[in-house]
Design an enzyme around this catalytic site. Structure first.
Site, PDB file in Angstrom:
ATOM      1  N   LYS A 152       0.844  -1.208   0.000  1.00 40.90           N
ATOM      2  CA  LYS A 152       0.000   0.000   0.000  1.00 40.90           C
ATOM      3  C   LYS A 152       0.874   1.251   0.000  1.00 40.90           C
ATOM      4  CE  LYS A 152      -0.252  -0.193   5.053  1.00 40.90           C
ATOM      5  NZ  LYS A 152      -1.045  -0.663   6.204  1.00 40.90           N
ATOM      6  N   ARG A 164     -10.441  -0.313  15.277  1.00 39.74           N
ATOM      7  CA  ARG A 164     -10.378   0.387  14.001  1.00 39.74           C
ATOM      8  C   ARG A 164     -11.392  -0.306  13.091  1.00 39.74           C
ATOM      9  NH1 ARG A 164      -4.515   1.098  11.168  1.00 39.74           N
ATOM     10  NH2 ARG A 164      -5.154  -0.813  10.144  1.00 39.74           N
ATOM     11  N   HIS A 179      -6.588  -7.395  12.544  1.00 41.84           N
ATOM     12  CA  HIS A 179      -5.326  -6.641  12.586  1.00 41.84           C
ATOM     13  C   HIS A 179      -4.988  -6.333  14.041  1.00 41.84           C
ATOM     14  CE1 HIS A 179      -2.138  -4.328  10.809  1.00 41.84           C
ATOM     15  NE2 HIS A 179      -2.590  -3.158  11.211  1.00 41.84           N
ATOM     16  N   CYS A 231      12.797  24.000   4.690  1.00 40.91           N
ATOM     17  CA  CYS A 231      11.842  24.752   3.875  1.00 40.91           C
ATOM     18  C   CYS A 231      11.061  23.784   2.989  1.00 40.91           C
ATOM     19  CB  CYS A 231      12.577  25.783   3.020  1.00 40.91           C
ATOM     20  SG  CYS A 231      13.774  26.757   3.954  1.00 40.91           S
ATOM     21  N   MET A 232      10.206  24.323   2.141  1.00 37.74           N
ATOM     22  CA  MET A 232       9.382  23.444   1.305  1.00 37.74           C
ATOM     23  C   MET A 232      10.231  22.589   0.362  1.00 37.74           C
ATOM     24  SD  MET A 232       6.225  24.322  -1.260  1.00 37.74           S
ATOM     25  CE  MET A 232       5.241  25.124  -0.004  1.00 37.74           C
ATOM     26  N   ASP A 233      11.292  23.194  -0.178  1.00 41.58           N
ATOM     27  CA  ASP A 233      12.065  22.521  -1.229  1.00 41.58           C
ATOM     28  C   ASP A 233      13.515  22.275  -0.849  1.00 41.58           C
ATOM     29  OD1 ASP A 233       9.812  23.111  -2.999  1.00 41.58           O
ATOM     30  OD2 ASP A 233      10.570  25.170  -2.876  1.00 41.58           O
ATOM     31  N   TYR A 274      14.735  30.268   7.275  1.00 36.57           N
ATOM     32  CA  TYR A 274      13.601  31.025   7.835  1.00 36.57           C
ATOM     33  C   TYR A 274      13.660  31.119   9.353  1.00 36.57           C
ATOM     34  CZ  TYR A 274      11.205  30.524   3.316  1.00 36.57           C
ATOM     35  OH  TYR A 274      10.845  30.565   1.997  1.00 36.57           O
ATOM     36  N   ARG A 278       1.005 -10.843   6.989  1.00 34.33           N
ATOM     37  CA  ARG A 278       0.921  -9.629   6.172  1.00 34.33           C
ATOM     38  C   ARG A 278       1.998  -8.611   6.557  1.00 34.33           C
ATOM     39  NH1 ARG A 278      -4.223  -9.752   8.474  1.00 34.33           N
ATOM     40  NH2 ARG A 278      -3.652  -7.794   9.462  1.00 34.33           N
TER      41      ARG A 278
END
Ligand SMILES: *Cc1c(COP(=O)(O)O)cnc(C)c1O
Length: 372
Positions: A37, A135, A167, A313-315, A266, A223
């Site tokens: 998954k 769950r 599970h 940072c983002m990148d 930042y 699993r």
């Protein structure tokens, strides 16, 4: 000029195959379902699925029908079970592709049965019990009704109950009383279903931790997910024989001199203490490097481990390289198997208060996957 990507997740498929071999041995006589998954926990579902099957896994597991269909479109014909679907799911597509589906509710049995009727092909269904995780799945109060509904649809030729499953909630501490109670609760759910007339091909309960440490949870099929990728919470790897498959690396985009007392990134949460050089790494939180890894997690750069300097940072993020030999284009390793001195995903998980699953599944789509 080179065409090397700026950032790359290298995936060692031989490690995947070796890990599956370890899991097969640990599973005793039970078959192995490799859980792929979330795009194979970020490693690439199709590539990992093929490697796992080549190493003797007999089944594949996904959360959604779409993930399972992707495996079929890639030409993979092994049994696939998907277990997390909502009302109106693409049951017909799953049935036509011979994908096993899970039902933990009577509504799911009804939807699957009517899709089977339209397809003229009985669905293969695994009934899910909630044995204590709290769950998905039918709690004990609803289990008899779920079993009856499924047996009725089976008698009408609309589906085949091929599996009974559940599970675990605390398998990371396998001898925990809660885990052992769940194993007992699963046995009771299986007994009830079998007394009612279910003849399952497979009964399955164990995830990675349970495969390796809780023999009584193996039943017919196990699993494992995270262990397929060589990761394993809180137990030294030498004890399991597993090897991390993913190495997350990037190439320095810039190296430049700065003076002492230079604030970095930042908010200036890091300040240089001497004349030094800063290195720019082109990976950020959009690529799965958690923002709070700044000043916390370490990476291997210019021959030694050093903490991320300042905010992620983002990148991109920065490193304080001192006088160490480093130039734009040099490789920085965030995490890997650990045999070249780099941190492991386990080191990152511990430093950040999370689990390796979250780190590897978080590696973004912008990061190239390269298979070894
Ligand atoms: C994700 C998942 C697994 C695999 O769990 P790991 O702890 O990664 O081994 C097994 N079964 C189900 C139902 C899951 O959702």
């Amino acid at each position: 000029m080179t065409s090397d990507p700026a950032a790359v997740a290298k995936v060692d498929l031989e490690a995947v195959r070796d890990n599956v071999a370890v899991l097969r041995r640990a599973a005793g006589g039970a078959e192995v379902m490799a859980v792929v998954k979330a795009d194979g926990y970020g490693h690439g579902a199709v590539e990992v699925a093929r490697a796992a099957l080549a190493a003797g896994a007999r089944w594949l597991g996904t959360a959604s029908i779409d993930e399972a269909l992707r495996l079929r479109r890639a030409g993979i014909r092994a049994p696939v079970l998907c277990w997390l679907n909502t009302p109106g799911a693409r049951w017909s597509a799953a049935i036509a592709a011979r994908i096993d589906v899970s039902a933990g509710d009577v509504w799911a049995v009804e939807e699957i049965a009517s899709a089977s009727g339209r397809a003229g092909l009985p669905a293969r269904v695994h009934l899910k019990a909630d044995t204590g995780l709290g769950r998905g799945g039918a709690p004990p109060s609803q289990w008899p009704r779920l079993v009856d509904a499924a047996l009725k649809a089976q008698a009408d030729g609309l589906l085949e109950v091929v599996g009974l499953w559940s599970h675990l909630g605390s398998a990371d501490t396998p001898r925990h009383a809660r885990t052992l109670r769940q194993v007992d609760a699963f046995r009771e759910a299986v007994d009830l279903a079998e007394r009612a007339g279910v003849r399952p091909q497979v009964r399955h309960l164990a995830n990675s931790a349970a495969v390796l440490a809780l023999p009584e949870a193996r039943f017919d099929l196990v699993r494992p997910g995270i262990a397929v990728y060589g990761l394993w919470p809180d137990v030294p790897l030498t004890r399991t024989g597993l090897r991390p498959a993913m190495t997350l690396a990037a190439r320095l985009a810039q190296v430049k001199p700065v003076p002492a007392r230079q604030g970095v990134s930042y908010g200036h949460t890091y300040t240089t203490t001497r004349d030094t050089r800063l290195g720019l790494v082109p990976l950020g939180y959009a690529d799965g490097v958690p923002r709070h890894a700044g000043n916390v997690a370490t990476v291997l750069a210019a021959g030694r481990r050093r903490p991320i300097a300042g905010r992620v940072c983002m990148d991109q993020f920065m490193l304080d390289l001192g006088d160490d030999e480093a130039a734009a284009g040099d490789e920085v390793v965030l995490f890997g198997p650990g045999d070249r001195g780099e941190p492991t995903a386990m080191d990152w998980a511990r430093a950040l208060g999370t689990i390796t699953n979250e780190l590897v599944t978080g590696v973004g789509a912008r990061v190239a996957r390269v298979y070894l």
